[in-house]
Design a protein around this motif. Structure first.
Motif, mmCIF file in Angstrom:
data_model
loop_
_atom_site.group_PDB
_atom_site.id
_atom_site.type_symbol
_atom_site.label_atom_id
_atom_site.label_comp_id
_atom_site.label_asym_id
_atom_site.label_seq_id
_atom_site.Cartn_x
_atom_site.Cartn_y
_atom_site.Cartn_z
ATOM 1 N N UNK A 234 -35.468 6.552 -12.629
ATOM 2 C CA UNK A 234 -33.946 6.445 -13.640
ATOM 3 C C UNK A 234 -32.861 6.162 -12.747
ATOM 4 N N UNK A 235 -31.865 5.477 -13.083
ATOM 5 C CA UNK A 235 -30.650 5.196 -12.430
ATOM 6 C C UNK A 235 -29.586 5.734 -12.999
ATOM 7 N N UNK A 236 -28.663 6.479 -12.279
ATOM 8 C CA UNK A 236 -27.581 7.128 -12.778
ATOM 9 C C UNK A 236 -26.373 6.802 -11.746
ATOM 10 N N UNK A 237 -25.264 7.052 -12.178
ATOM 11 C CA UNK A 237 -23.731 6.426 -11.792
ATOM 12 C C UNK A 237 -23.536 7.399 -10.270
ATOM 13 N N UNK A 238 -24.227 8.463 -9.911
ATOM 14 C CA UNK A 238 -23.936 8.978 -8.732
ATOM 15 C C UNK A 238 -24.687 8.451 -7.602
ATOM 16 N N UNK A 239 -25.855 7.710 -7.949
ATOM 17 C CA UNK A 239 -26.659 7.413 -6.696
ATOM 18 C C UNK A 239 -25.945 6.640 -5.481
ATOM 19 N N UNK A 240 -26.561 6.567 -4.624
ATOM 20 C CA UNK A 240 -26.113 5.655 -3.066
ATOM 21 C C UNK A 240 -27.099 4.570 -3.233
ATOM 22 N N UNK A 241 -25.944 3.316 -2.877
ATOM 23 C CA UNK A 241 -26.911 1.884 -2.799
ATOM 24 C C UNK A 241 -26.476 1.612 -1.250
ATOM 25 N N UNK B 281 -32.564 10.247 0.175
ATOM 26 C CA UNK B 281 -33.543 9.304 -0.311
ATOM 27 C C UNK B 281 -33.665 9.380 -1.893
ATOM 28 N N UNK B 282 -33.811 10.806 -2.304
ATOM 29 C CA UNK B 282 -34.033 11.275 -3.814
ATOM 30 C C UNK B 282 -32.766 10.898 -4.509
ATOM 31 N N UNK B 283 -31.724 10.385 -3.841
ATOM 32 C CA UNK B 283 -30.463 10.110 -4.726
ATOM 33 C C UNK B 283 -30.163 8.552 -4.308
#
Length: 317
Positions: free
Chosen positions: A35-42, A168-170
């Protein structure tokens, strides 16, 4: 997800701070969906250039550590020291605006370990030709910054939402790298950046949607750095560029509805930031178009233009 993207995060901010965000899709499609959420790092790829390296150069300028018209040889005296080349006299301004004449790219990750790559980078007989957008310009700027600050780029302070070592998990997954023979998650996608330690100046910055949107808002409102430095960063320098960004022009990634003063920058992984002061708005589009492979990618420029044109029709909530 439309057009084959695993996921995307879009943010729009208006002058004064009103913002809207939208997150769609997945952080990873293979080997299993995540799943993708708004707080993840790109992995921001070449957004590293304006949001980290160019910003750090301007901070050093504010601190009196350098001037944009200083030649490279002032900071890197060993640069091509036995070669009859004008590269030594190229200025920091020429590097920032990609007018140095350096080649666009070289497979430095095939040259050896970090110390060998750095040594060869400084002694390579680089041909200087017509100005082209070049990673080499910003790799050299990164070396200059390390000399004037006395610490590696990875140890430079970063604004909220940015890092060179994400969890990595985020993090949003990029590509299965043929060179490293693994799927990349929380690890820089760019091969040369990885070989040079992760954050060499042209790539390696990771950021969240809110973090990048905060920078876009600061640019829009003229408070990215000091007023003078922010104006310098966004002032036209060449036909197609400000000191730091790409200017609005026919066919550019920001779409056709921008005002003439608009500017922005993109990254290879599918990231981008655009600011249109004339329409009092800025926006950020983050995708991982290289997942699972850069060789099956979408038409990212067409998508960026479509998003930009749609954003220009929006009103604050």
């Amino acid at each position: 997800m439309a057009q084959g993207l695993p996921g995307a995060a879009l943010g729009v901010v208006w002058r004064g701070g009103e913002r809207q965000t939208l997150v769609l899709g997945q952080a990873q499609r293979v080997p299993e969906p995540l799943p993708l959420d708004a707080g993840m790092s790109w992995d921001l790829a070449s957004l590293t250039k304006p949001l980290f390296t160019a910003r750090a150069v301007l901070l050093a300028l504010q601190d009196g550590l350098l001037d944009l018209d200083d030649p490279l040889s002032d900071f890197l005296p060993e640069l091509a020291w036995m070669q009859d080349t004008p590269l030594r006299q190229r200025t920091l301004r020429q590097l920032m605006t990609h007018t140095s004449g350096l080649p666009a790219w070289a497979p430095m990750y095939t040259w050896g370990d970090v110390s060998l790559i750095r040594a060869r980078l400084l002694q390579e007989a680089w041909p200087l030709g017509e100005p082209v957008y070049s990673d080499l310009n910003y790799i050299l700027l990164g070396l200059v910054l390390e000399r004037v600050r006395g610490v590696p780029l990875r140890d430079f302070p970063m604004p909220d939402g940015f890092t060179a070592a994400p969890d990595p998990q985020r993090s949003v997954t990029t590509e299965h790298c043929a060179w490293r023979d693994r799927l990349l998650r929380g690890e820089v996608h760019d091969e040369n950046a990885a070989a040079l330690g992760g954050l060499p100046g042209h790539a390696g910055l990771f950021g969240t949607l809110d973090g990048v949107l905060d920078q876009a808002q600061a640019l829009l409102e003229g408070r990215w750095l000091s007023r003078a430095a922010t104006e310098l960063a966004t002032r036209p320098q060449t036909e197609g560029r400000t000191l730091v960004f790409v200017r609005d022009q026919p066919g550019w990634s920001g779409g056709s509805l921008c005002t003439p003063g608009a500017y922005g920058h993109t990254g290879f992984t599918g990231t981008g930031l655009w600011v249109d002061p004339g329409h009092d708005r800025a926006w950020v589009l983050l995708t991982s178009r290289v997942h699972p492979s850069r060789h099956t990618s979408i038409d990212i420029q067409r998508l960026r233009r479509a998003v930009g044109n749609t954003v220009q029709a929006m009103d604050p909530a």
